[in-house]
Design an enzyme around this catalytic site. Structure first.
Site, PDB file in Angstrom:
ATOM      1  N   TYR A  43      -1.700 -10.919   2.636  1.00 46.70           N
ATOM      2  CA  TYR A  43      -1.783  -9.631   3.358  1.00 46.70           C
ATOM      3  C   TYR A  43      -3.302  -9.129   3.708  1.00 46.70           C
ATOM      4  CZ  TYR A  43      -0.715  -4.389   2.705  1.00 46.70           C
ATOM      5  OH  TYR A  43      -0.793  -3.148   3.135  1.00 46.70           O
TER       6      TYR A  43
ATOM      7  N   LYS B 248       0.653 -10.729   7.252  1.00 47.76           N
ATOM      8  CA  LYS B 248       0.777  -9.421   7.522  1.00 47.76           C
ATOM      9  C   LYS B 248      -0.722  -8.960   7.954  1.00 47.76           C
ATOM     10  CE  LYS B 248       1.523  -4.456   6.211  1.00 47.76           C
ATOM     11  NZ  LYS B 248       1.561  -3.544   5.321  1.00 47.76           N
TER      12      LYS B 248
ATOM     13  N   TYR C 132     -12.968  -4.665  -3.723  1.00 45.28           N
ATOM     14  CA  TYR C 132     -13.949  -4.248  -4.799  1.00 45.28           C
ATOM     15  C   TYR C 132     -15.179  -5.120  -4.217  1.00 45.28           C
ATOM     16  CZ  TYR C 132     -16.969  -2.147  -8.036  1.00 45.28           C
ATOM     17  OH  TYR C 132     -18.340  -1.463  -8.808  1.00 45.28           O
TER      18      TYR C 132
ATOM     19  N   SER D  39       0.864  -1.320   0.065  1.00 49.90           N
ATOM     20  CA  SER D  39      -0.021  -0.054   0.137  1.00 49.90           C
ATOM     21  C   SER D  39       0.774   1.178   0.106  1.00 49.90           C
ATOM     22  CB  SER D  39      -0.855  -0.002   1.170  1.00 49.90           C
ATOM     23  OG  SER D  39      -1.791  -1.156   1.299  1.00 49.90           O
TER      24      SER D  39
END
Length: 307
Positions: free
Chosen positions: A137, A166, A111, A48
């Site tokens: 993640y 993570k 989404y 990110s």
């Protein structure tokens, strides 16, 4: 903790750009050298903070090739290869292996909301397609997806190369459940947090480290916290934890905070500019002054922590 392959402080490295939006290769080299010189335990690119969502697939591949070549084994390299398109995620993951990455961090699709069975199938397809280590993640605030500890446990049990997670969540209860449930069946599974202020309590519960955004520009704080903890000095680690807390004010200055983190790097003399890819934005002068005040506050607190 020492039994896990991925542990410690692994910065989610920024991607340095020039003002025209092209890669600033020299700036990225300077950032990598700064991080490695600060004794981080690995580098995670194209997450990110690395603005992966503003890069196309070929740009992600080009940056992976650059990073793998420049890091050259100095620290473990994790590459972000997640996508809403499973075939693209597999292609990016295979490419990461080919260029020499030590592992990949795969964000959940976003989404559309997915059932846990569809999330399982996504990670299963990637894990079965490659033999490179895969870390999940999990960032529900951005992806809208929820992965229960039981689903993570199932994936870790079913696939030998799913080796960690993570967890960018603000619930320490969730992290505790991961540690208790997943490590019970796979002790070497890496539990890493994405929120900087959960590093100390994650270590205290038996987790393995963090992938914290502030480590891009003030890695000595989280590295100091981690190193003192694993050396058996929790009192010193707690001092570093308290030093870290005011640093987290940077996240409140903009959304997304990427430009803030880049400005903090610039002000610390890391050697990169604060340009971001749109639709993220640049900081105005007042925000830059706020960054300066936060850095000064932490500089003073860091001097106390080192006494």
């Amino acid at each position: 903790m020492s039994g896990t392959r991925f542990h410690g402080v692994i910065p989610p490295m920024l991607t340095a750009f020039k003002e025209d939006g092209t890669f600033d290769w020299e700036g990225n080299e300077k950032l990598i050298d700064f991080l490695i010189g600060s004794r981080v335990h690995g580098i995670f690119i194209l997450g990110s903070m690395g603005e992966f969502s503003r890069l196309d697939a070929q740009e992600r591949k080009s940056f992976s090739e650059f990073a793998a070549k420049y890091i050259n084994g100095r620290v473990p390299l994790l590459v972000g290869t997640g996508s809403c398109n499973t075939r693209e995620a597999i292609d990016l993951t295979r490419h990461a292996k080919d260029v020499g990455a030590d592992g990949v961090l795969v964000v959940t699709p976003y989404y559309w909301g997915l059932t846990e069975e569809n999330l399982y199938d996504y990670f299963a397809a990637i894990a079965q397609a490659v033999d490179i280590p895969v870390l999940i993640y999990h960032f529900p605030a951005l992806t809208g997806q929820q992965m229960s500890p039981q689903l993570v446990k199932r994936l870790a049990t079913d696939f030998a190369n799913i080796v960690g997670i993570k967890a960018s969540v603000d619930s320490i209860t969730y992290v505790r459940q991961l540690i208790l449930e997943v490590k019970a069946v796979k002790p070497e599974f890496s539990v890493l947090v994405g929120f900087d202020d959960h590093l100390f309590n994650t270590l205290a519960m038996g987790g393995d480290g963090a992938i914290p955004g502030t480590a891009n520009f003030y890695p000595e704080v989280t590295v100091g916290l981690y190193e003192s903890f694993v050396k058996g000095n929790p009192a010193e680690s707690l001092k570093w934890h308290r030093t870290l807390l005011p640093l987290l004010e940077v996240y409140a200055l903009d959304n997304p905070p990427i430009g803030v983190i880049k400005e903090a790097c610039k002000q610390r003399g890391v050697g990169i500019e604060s340009f971001v890819r749109q639709s993220a934005g640049s900081l105005n002068e007042e925000r830059k002054k706020q960054v300066s005040r936060i850095l000064q506050k932490v500089k003073e607190a860091t001097a106390v922590s080192r006494q």
